[in-house]
Design an enzyme around this catalytic site. Structure first.
Site, PDB file in Angstrom:
ATOM      1  N   ARG A   1      93.236   6.943  34.792  1.00  0.00           N
ATOM      2  CA  ARG A   1      93.576   5.568  34.453  1.00  0.00           C
ATOM      3  C   ARG A   1      94.672   5.127  35.422  1.00  0.00           C
ATOM      4  O   ARG A   1      95.727   5.770  35.508  1.00  0.00           O
ATOM      5  CB  ARG A   1      94.101   5.496  33.027  1.00  0.00           C
ATOM      6  CG  ARG A   1      94.555   4.108  32.685  1.00  0.00           C
ATOM      7  CD  ARG A   1      95.131   4.035  31.301  1.00  0.00           C
ATOM      8  NE  ARG A   1      95.500   2.666  31.010  1.00  0.00           N
ATOM      9  CZ  ARG A   1      96.600   2.319  30.358  1.00  0.00           C
ATOM     10  NH1 ARG A   1      97.423   3.228  29.913  1.00  0.00           N
ATOM     11  NH2 ARG A   1      96.859   1.045  30.147  1.00  0.00           N
TER      12      ARG A   1
ATOM     13  N   ARG B   1     106.882  -6.268  22.896  1.00  0.00           N
ATOM     14  CA  ARG B   1     106.969  -7.297  23.944  1.00  0.00           C
ATOM     15  C   ARG B   1     106.821  -8.683  23.340  1.00  0.00           C
ATOM     16  O   ARG B   1     106.025  -8.897  22.418  1.00  0.00           O
ATOM     17  CB  ARG B   1     105.854  -7.099  24.986  1.00  0.00           C
ATOM     18  CG  ARG B   1     105.973  -5.825  25.745  1.00  0.00           C
ATOM     19  CD  ARG B   1     104.886  -5.722  26.824  1.00  0.00           C
ATOM     20  NE  ARG B   1     104.606  -4.331  27.080  1.00  0.00           N
ATOM     21  CZ  ARG B   1     103.393  -3.789  27.145  1.00  0.00           C
ATOM     22  NH1 ARG B   1     102.314  -4.540  27.022  1.00  0.00           N
ATOM     23  NH2 ARG B   1     103.237  -2.509  27.364  1.00  0.00           N
TER      24      ARG B   1
ATOM     25  N   GLU C   1      88.686   3.862  25.573  1.00  0.00           N
ATOM     26  CA  GLU C   1      89.001   3.749  26.998  1.00  0.00           C
ATOM     27  C   GLU C   1      88.659   5.029  27.752  1.00  0.00           C
ATOM     28  O   GLU C   1      88.215   4.977  28.893  1.00  0.00           O
ATOM     29  CB  GLU C   1      90.481   3.381  27.173  1.00  0.00           C
ATOM     30  CG  GLU C   1      90.748   1.952  26.733  1.00  0.00           C
ATOM     31  CD  GLU C   1      92.219   1.601  26.646  1.00  0.00           C
ATOM     32  OE1 GLU C   1      92.823   1.933  25.603  1.00  0.00           O
ATOM     33  OE2 GLU C   1      92.758   1.014  27.586  1.00  0.00           O
TER      34      GLU C   1
END
Ligand code: AMP
Length: 402
Positions: A95, A245, A388
């Site tokens: 990744r 965030r 993923e």
């Protein structure tokens, strides 16, 4: 001799290394694990054999760097008869968070590719250096093996210029490669494709809004299998409210913090990336804990939840407008897959857009892709677990097995 069919997937963070070994004949997982606190006191490896029924194992030996960590992983795999020296290993899939504009597809790593990933460090200072370390480490261990980089940004390179460019001075933007790149692309690609499958359609036939809601969170608008807009930008800070965030804020907030609050640029960076979002709003970033507090009448947790959902709704509305016709809205990742109240609240009041959630279907807990919209709904609402690692392994294998 038969062709090798195994792919090792590595996801290297600055002090961590996640891995999975998959058999690409059927996509099954042979082993998985995580090394934490690399180069820090208390390094720890947790290894789970997934084929042959072995027990989960843990070791806490010091691991000074990624080379030591991958060496320990290789030993654990060898103990299961799955060593990295095996001729069955076809490739290592890595990744890589930032591939800029250059990498729109999985790429076999060469010195030149590594140099380009290195050039992108200024736009991904936290992630790309760790990814490069992971690649170099795996290369040193098996120099004969193809190392494939699968980029988080790749799926978003199809975004049209009017979605990707910020409305700032063009020369300045170009000089510093400032534009919207988007992230979580591997997940958005996988989930949008699986959603088409769930609807019994080809990806080219459907328009999908993907809501990847994990600790990091992003939305994307996918038209006929191609990304046309996404909520993250130059960095993963833009867009939805996330665990830590802020997502979208007026950029002037940063000048204000600098000029009026006297904070340094690094302090502002830390504030917006690590001390904002749900944790900044209510002190918790785990949606389970937030729901528990709401059930106890906690007002701060309730407001954090409402801000989170309000932002989500704004993006769903915006992407309905961007796509024109929407066939499905799909929830994925830790929050999206598990938090029924988030899905319910995000779709509430959107009947005019053809969106609704069936409470009974929404309450079902399952690891399978599923519809949660009422029967006969104009727009499907779905939950599709992301994977993923499988997507990285598939992309890696398709590149090296041809
Ligand atoms: P991810 O980054 O995809 O691993 O997602 C992690 C986040 O998923 C956690 O911070 C939680 O907020 C959320 N999460 C995981 N499990 C649940 C659950 N059962 N209910 C609600 N939220 C969950």
């Amino acid at each position: 001799m038969t062709s090798p069919t195994r792919v090792l997937v590595l996801n290297s963070g600055s002090s961590s290394l996640k891995y999975q070994l998959l058999d690409m004949r059927d996509g099954s997982r042979l082993a998985a694990g995580l090394v934490e606190r690399i180069g820090e006191p208390g390094s720890r490896l947790v290894h789970t054999p997934l084929a042959g029924g072995g027990e989960r194992r843990e070791r806490t030996a010091p691991m000074a760097d990624h080379t030591a960590a991958l060496g320990a992983v290789a030993e654990e795999l060898s103990a299961d008869g799955l060593g990295l020296d095996s001729p069955d290993l076809a490739a290592v899939g890595h990744r890589v968070v930032h591939g800029g504009l250059r990498f729109s597809a999985p790429t076999v790593v060469t010195d030149e590719v590594l140099a380009e990933v290195e050039r992108l460090v200024p736009v991904a200072p936290l992630h790309n250096p760790a990814n490069i370390t992971g690649i170099r480490t795996a290369m040193a261990l098996r120099p004969d093996l193809p190392q494939v980089a699968v980029f988080d940004t790749a799926f978003h390179t199809t975004m049209p210029e009017h979605a990707a460019r910020y409305a700032i001075d063009t020369e300045t933007a170009d000089a510093h490669r400032i534009r919207r790149y988007g992230f979580h692309g591997t997940s958005h690609a996988y989930v949008s494709r699986e959603t088409a499958r769930l609807l019994g359609k080809d990806p080219s036939e459907v328009n999908v809004i993907v809501l990847h809601l994990g600790n990091g969170a992003s939305a994307s608008a996918v038209a006929g299998g191609r990304c046309v807009d996404t909520s993250m930008g130059l960095t993963p800070l833009e867009g939805l409210v996330m665990g830590t965030r802020s997502g979208d804020v007026d950029p002037a907030v940063t000048f204000h913090l600098r000029r009026v609050a006297g904070m340094s640029v690094d302090e502002i960076d830390t504030l917006l990336n690590k001390k904002s979002g749900l944790v900044g709003l209510c002190g918790d970033n785990d949606m389970r804990e937030i729901r528990r507090r709401i059930d106890e009448g906690d007002e701060r947790a309730k407001l954090a939840f409402d801000i989170y959902v309000h932002r989500l709704k704004k993006y769903v509305g915006a992407y309905c407008a961007v796509l024109g016709r929407v066939d499905a809205v799909v929830f994925t990742a830790g929050v999206g897959e598990n938090a029924a109240p988030v899905r319910e609240a995000a779709m509430e009041g959107l009947e005019q857009l053809g969106l609704a959630v069936d409470p009974e279907l929404n309450a079902v807990r399952s690891g399978e892709p599923r519809l949660i919209s009422p029967q006969g709904a104009r727009v499907a609402v779905a939950v599709v677990p992301t994977d993923e690692e499988l997507e990285i392994a598939r992309q890696t294998y398709s590149l090296v097995s041809n």
